[in-house]
Design a protein around this motif. Structure first.
Motif, short mmCIF file in Angstrom:
data_model
loop_
_atom_site.label_atom_id
_atom_site.label_comp_id
_atom_site.label_asym_id
_atom_site.label_seq_id
_atom_site.Cartn_x
_atom_site.Cartn_y
_atom_site.Cartn_z
N ASP A 131 -0.83 -0.14 44.28
CA ASP A 131 -0.99 0.62 43.04
C ASP A 131 -2.47 0.88 42.76
N LYS A 132 -2.74 2.00 42.13
CA LYS A 132 -4.10 2.34 41.69
C LYS A 132 -4.09 2.33 40.16
N CYS A 133 -5.11 1.70 39.58
CA CYS A 133 -5.11 1.51 38.13
C CYS A 133 -6.39 2.06 37.51
N LEU A 134 -6.23 2.72 36.37
CA LEU A 134 -7.35 3.19 35.57
C LEU A 134 -7.25 2.57 34.18
N ARG A 148 0.23 5.87 43.55
CA ARG A 148 0.88 5.66 42.25
C ARG A 148 -0.22 5.16 41.30
N ILE A 149 -0.48 5.94 40.27
CA ILE A 149 -1.62 5.66 39.38
C ILE A 149 -1.11 5.23 38.01
N THR A 177 -10.23 0.93 38.30
CA THR A 177 -11.43 1.67 37.89
C THR A 177 -11.52 1.66 36.38
N LEU A 178 -12.68 1.28 35.88
CA LEU A 178 -12.91 1.28 34.44
C LEU A 178 -13.58 2.59 34.04
N ALA A 185 -13.11 -6.45 37.13
CA ALA A 185 -12.66 -5.25 37.84
C ALA A 185 -13.18 -5.23 39.26
N GLU A 186 -14.42 -5.66 39.45
CA GLU A 186 -15.00 -5.68 40.79
C GLU A 186 -14.29 -6.67 41.70
N ARG A 187 -13.82 -7.78 41.14
CA ARG A 187 -13.17 -8.82 41.94
C ARG A 187 -11.67 -8.63 42.08
#
Length: 342
Positions: free
Chosen positions: A280-283, A251-252, A306-307, A298-300
């Protein structure tokens, strides 16, 4: 008009924060050791031959020429610019020192000159002629007087609030000052300029068009998408999943910010991630880039985030272009261009 130089802040503007924070421009590399303005170009050629015997003579000649210009030809009081590719901003300043050896500031770029940064210019507000000239691949080059004048006219103070600037209609391009380049250099410059002009085309889209462009790229990857309607309480800008309903993973969730020159920070990221679940996956797409703290956030993040900056969005567009549906391709129409492989 005074001489004005472009000094790039590394590949992908990786050293832009150090340039601005320390008030410098810098070039590599440490293998050469400290240099001196008394060294001629011939001296530089001999030094590069000694330190880089594995490189071709043409490559060493290009490097030696740029080092000689940085150490000896540039002068205190000259104008200087550098470019932030994430925020699409040129920063304008004045050289305030002669050459210095300063390996403690940037490991990969120990050859340094101090700068008083005074203003910035949005790439979107420049003429196509200026953008074409500024797209030269060299790390250092002298600007033509027309481009330098346009930058001086467009520059605003560093603390001025950013604003949307409509791109200028494209006039005939003028060449960058300099001697003829090798085939390899010309090839690299052509691809670099082509990428920059694709980013310009994406930047000219309005906010809703940009959302549909991102959704189209996701569809080309096999996902079904839903773009939120304009208005308050939108939730996320784009939702994507294999079935379009969110019953199948991944789910993006996608947030799209189209504010060139305005980087998104940790506050915006945390607001976007609020309420998201572990799987969840987020952009997060931002044409104005992201602050350094936002990249760390974002890394933490415990949620996959993903940026996507404008340069990365351009890469995705080109990678997926042949698989895009017709409405998506129509937003950024491109044509195939062939160049000799060698």
């Amino acid at each position: 008009m005074k001489t004005t130089w472009m000094v790039r802040a590394g590949r992908g503007s990786e050293n832009i924060e150090e340039f601005l924070r320390h008030g410098i421009v810098a070039m590599g590399d440490a293998r050469l050791g400290p240099l001196s303005p008394s060294q001629s170009k011939a001296d530089m050629l001999r030094l590069y031959a000694e330190k880089y015997p594995e490189e071709g003579e043409g490559t060493r000649a290009t490097w030696a020429s740029q080092s000689a210009r940085f150490v000896s030809e540039m002068k205190s009081g000259d104008g200087v610019i550098t470019y932030d590719s994430e925020r699409r901003l040129y920063f304008v300043g004045t050289l305030s020192s002669e050459y210095e050896w300063a390996p403690q500031l940037i490991d990969s770029k120990p050859h340094m000159r101090r700068v008083k940064w005074t203003g910035r210019v949005s790439r979107d507000g420049l003429s196509a002629s200026a953008r074409n000239s500024l797209g030269a691949i060299q790390s250092l080059f002298k600007l033509g007087p027309d481009v330098a004048a346009e930058l001086a006219e467009q520059a605003v103070a560093l603390d001025t609030a950013p604003e949307q600037t409509p791109p200028v209609a494209p006039p005939v391009a003028r060449p960058v000052e300099g001697k003829p380049r090798s085939d390899a250099e010309l090839s690299a410059e052509m691809f670099d300029k082509a990428g920059a002009f694709v980013e310009d085309a994406i930047s000219r889209l309005d906010w809703e068009q940009l959302q549909h462009l991102v959704a189209g790229i996701l569809r080309s990857m096999g996902y079904q998408t839903r773009v939120s309607e304009p208005g308050p309480d939108r939730g996320v800008d784009i939702f994507a999943s294999p079935d379009g309903l969110g019953l199948q993973e991944p789910r993006i969730f996608v947030e799209v910010k189209h504010r060139p020159g305005t980087p998104m920070g940790t506050k915006e990221l945390r607001s976007f991630l609020g309420g998201r679940k572990a799987n969840d996956k987020c952009l997060y797409v931002s044409t104005g880039g992201f602050t350094k703290d936002a990249h760390y956030e974002a890394e933490r993040s415990n949620i996959a985030l993903t940026l996507i900056t404008l340069p990365r969005l351009r890469e995705l567009l080109l990678e997926r272009y042949e698989q895009l549906d017709a409405p998506t391709r129509a937003m950024v129409p491109l044509q195939r261009f062939y160049w000799p492989a060698r």
